[in-house]
Design an enzyme around this catalytic site. Structure first.
Site, PDB file in Angstrom:
ATOM      1  N   ASP A 223       0.872  -1.175   0.000  1.00 33.98           N
ATOM      2  CA  ASP A 223       0.000   0.000   0.000  1.00 33.98           C
ATOM      3  C   ASP A 223       0.910   1.226   0.000  1.00 33.98           C
ATOM      4  OD1 ASP A 223      -2.158  -1.668   0.159  1.00 33.98           O
ATOM      5  OD2 ASP A 223      -2.887  -0.940   2.086  1.00 33.98           O
TER       6      ASP A 223
ATOM      7  N   HIS B  23       4.832  -7.361   0.007  1.00 34.75           N
ATOM      8  CA  HIS B  23       4.467  -8.647  -0.579  1.00 34.75           C
ATOM      9  C   HIS B  23       5.148  -8.846  -1.935  1.00 34.75           C
ATOM     10  CE1 HIS B  23       0.942  -9.450   2.225  1.00 34.75           C
ATOM     11  NE2 HIS B  23       1.267  -8.192   2.507  1.00 34.75           N
TER      12      HIS B  23
ATOM     13  N   SER C 223       8.241   3.376   4.753  1.00 34.47           N
ATOM     14  CA  SER C 223       9.518   3.573   4.079  1.00 34.47           C
ATOM     15  C   SER C 223       9.344   3.390   2.581  1.00 34.47           C
ATOM     16  CB  SER C 223      10.577   2.629   4.633  1.00 34.47           C
ATOM     17  OG  SER C 223      11.856   3.017   4.184  1.00 34.47           O
TER      18      SER C 223
END
Length: 354
Positions: free
Chosen positions: A139, A198, A308
């Site tokens: 995200d 992911h 980050s």
């Protein structure tokens, strides 16, 4: 008279104590700055030596120790009676979607645990499972993407940095028949976002490199202030291959983000003050696994303790194309590009560690 003279000297000394203290502190700072420049020059790091003053002052403002202190504060356990109030305040203040949070918010023991919360898998479907397609690994905001045509990658501010230095090794193609190109995508995770990252496609990796570095902020202004910001900051790179060719998957630390975790890699310890920073001559920690570690598209790879950046550099067929825009907000699992029409599977969502 002599006594009065001595008294006057002591008076003037006392009167100017703040000036003397300031001059002394400034002298020490300038001495450390000179030594810092010497270290960069000694290790033949001409690019960093040129901007050594900027790096030095950035270190004073955003030192690694400050991130460690922040990390310890975020780990402090919050009494049960205050958790709902604190976490609901954060949810409202940071505009976090409460409905997506997987577990009851009162189950998180600390602010750090809350920031590394899981989301419900069914809220993040996989947008494309076809060969040669890529989905978002997190995200985030997609701050830059495109084709990598040389060993230098030009970011959104027009500042270039060396990809080989960034990866800690020379990137190279798997297919040398002219059928493929290298592409890249850079993602920024703000503190309010889901902090786990992911797999953007099915791939396998056998090499993990840990490059120790600074923890400078990665907001857009810092890219202009420090030319090769990503080559300065601490990062972890997974090197492997997928259907399209070779792939390099990088997780980059930032201010207050001294902790990067990779699933099933307990040896990895980031933001270790005993490590000499790689850009100042420290070694790159390279781990070669006994066998390939395979992940499927949407599988969890690791996590940050705060927001980050993720950088994915991947080889793919020449007719690959993007279907996103720069600075677009993307969700993990969302299709970013591919070849042909996307292929979706019913009830195919991201996977988190069990």
């Amino acid at each position: 008279m002599k006594k009065n003279g001595r008294d006057n000297n002591f008076y003037h000394l006392y009167k100017n104590k703040y000036l003397i203290t300031g001059v002394t502190i400034l002298s020490f700072i300038l001495m450390f700055q000179y030594k810092y420049h010497e270290v960069l020059t000694l290790h033949d790091n001409s690019e960093n030596a040129v901007q050594s003053s900027k790096l030095f002052w950035a270190r004073l403002l955003f030192g690694r120790t400050r991130s460690r202190i922040t990390g310890q504060i975020l780990k402090m356990e919050i009494p049960n009676t205050y958790r709902l109030f604190i976490f609901n305040f954060l949810i409202k203040y940071m505009h976090i979607n409460k409905e997506e949070i997987k577990y009851p918010i009162e189950s998180y023991k600390s602010i750090g645990d809350f920031f590394s919360r899981y989301i419900r898998e069914e809220t993040r479907p996989i947008g494309d499972v076809s060969d040669y397609s890529i989905v978002s690994p997190c995200d985030s905001e997609l701050i830059d993407y495109g084709e990598l045509t040389s060993e230098y990658l030009e970011n959104i501010k027009g500042v270039k940095f060396n990809v080989n230095t960034f990866l800690g090794s020379k990137f190279q193609k798997k297919h040398n028949d002219g059928s493929t190109k290298f592409f890249y995508a850079i993602f920024y995770l703000s503190p309010k976002k889901y902090h786990h990252f992911h797999a953007p496609f099915n791939f396998k990796y056998k090499i993990r490199r840990h490059i120790s570095g600074e923890l400078f902020p990665v907001f857009q202004g810092m890219f202009k202030f420090i030319n090769n910001l990503f080559n300065i900051n601490e990062r972890v790179i997974l090197s492997g291959e997928w259907k399209g060719g070779n792939v390099y998957y990088a997780a980059i630390s930032a201010y207050n983000v001294g902790n990067i975790k990779i699933i099933n890699d307990e040896e990895l310890v980031t933001n270790n003050l005993r490590h000499q920073l790689s850009y100042m001559g420290g070694d790159i920690n390279t781990k070669i696994f006994d066998s390939y570690k395979s992940v499927e598209v949407g599988d969890e790879i690791g996590e940050f303790r705060m927001g980050s950046s993720i950088v994915v550099i991947f080889e793919n067929k020449k007719d690959f194309s993007w279907n996103v825009n720069q600075n677009q907000t993307v969700s993990v699992g969302q299709r970013l590009g591919g070849i042909g029409e996307p292929v979706k599977e019913e009830n195919r969502f991201i996977k988190i560690r069990s």
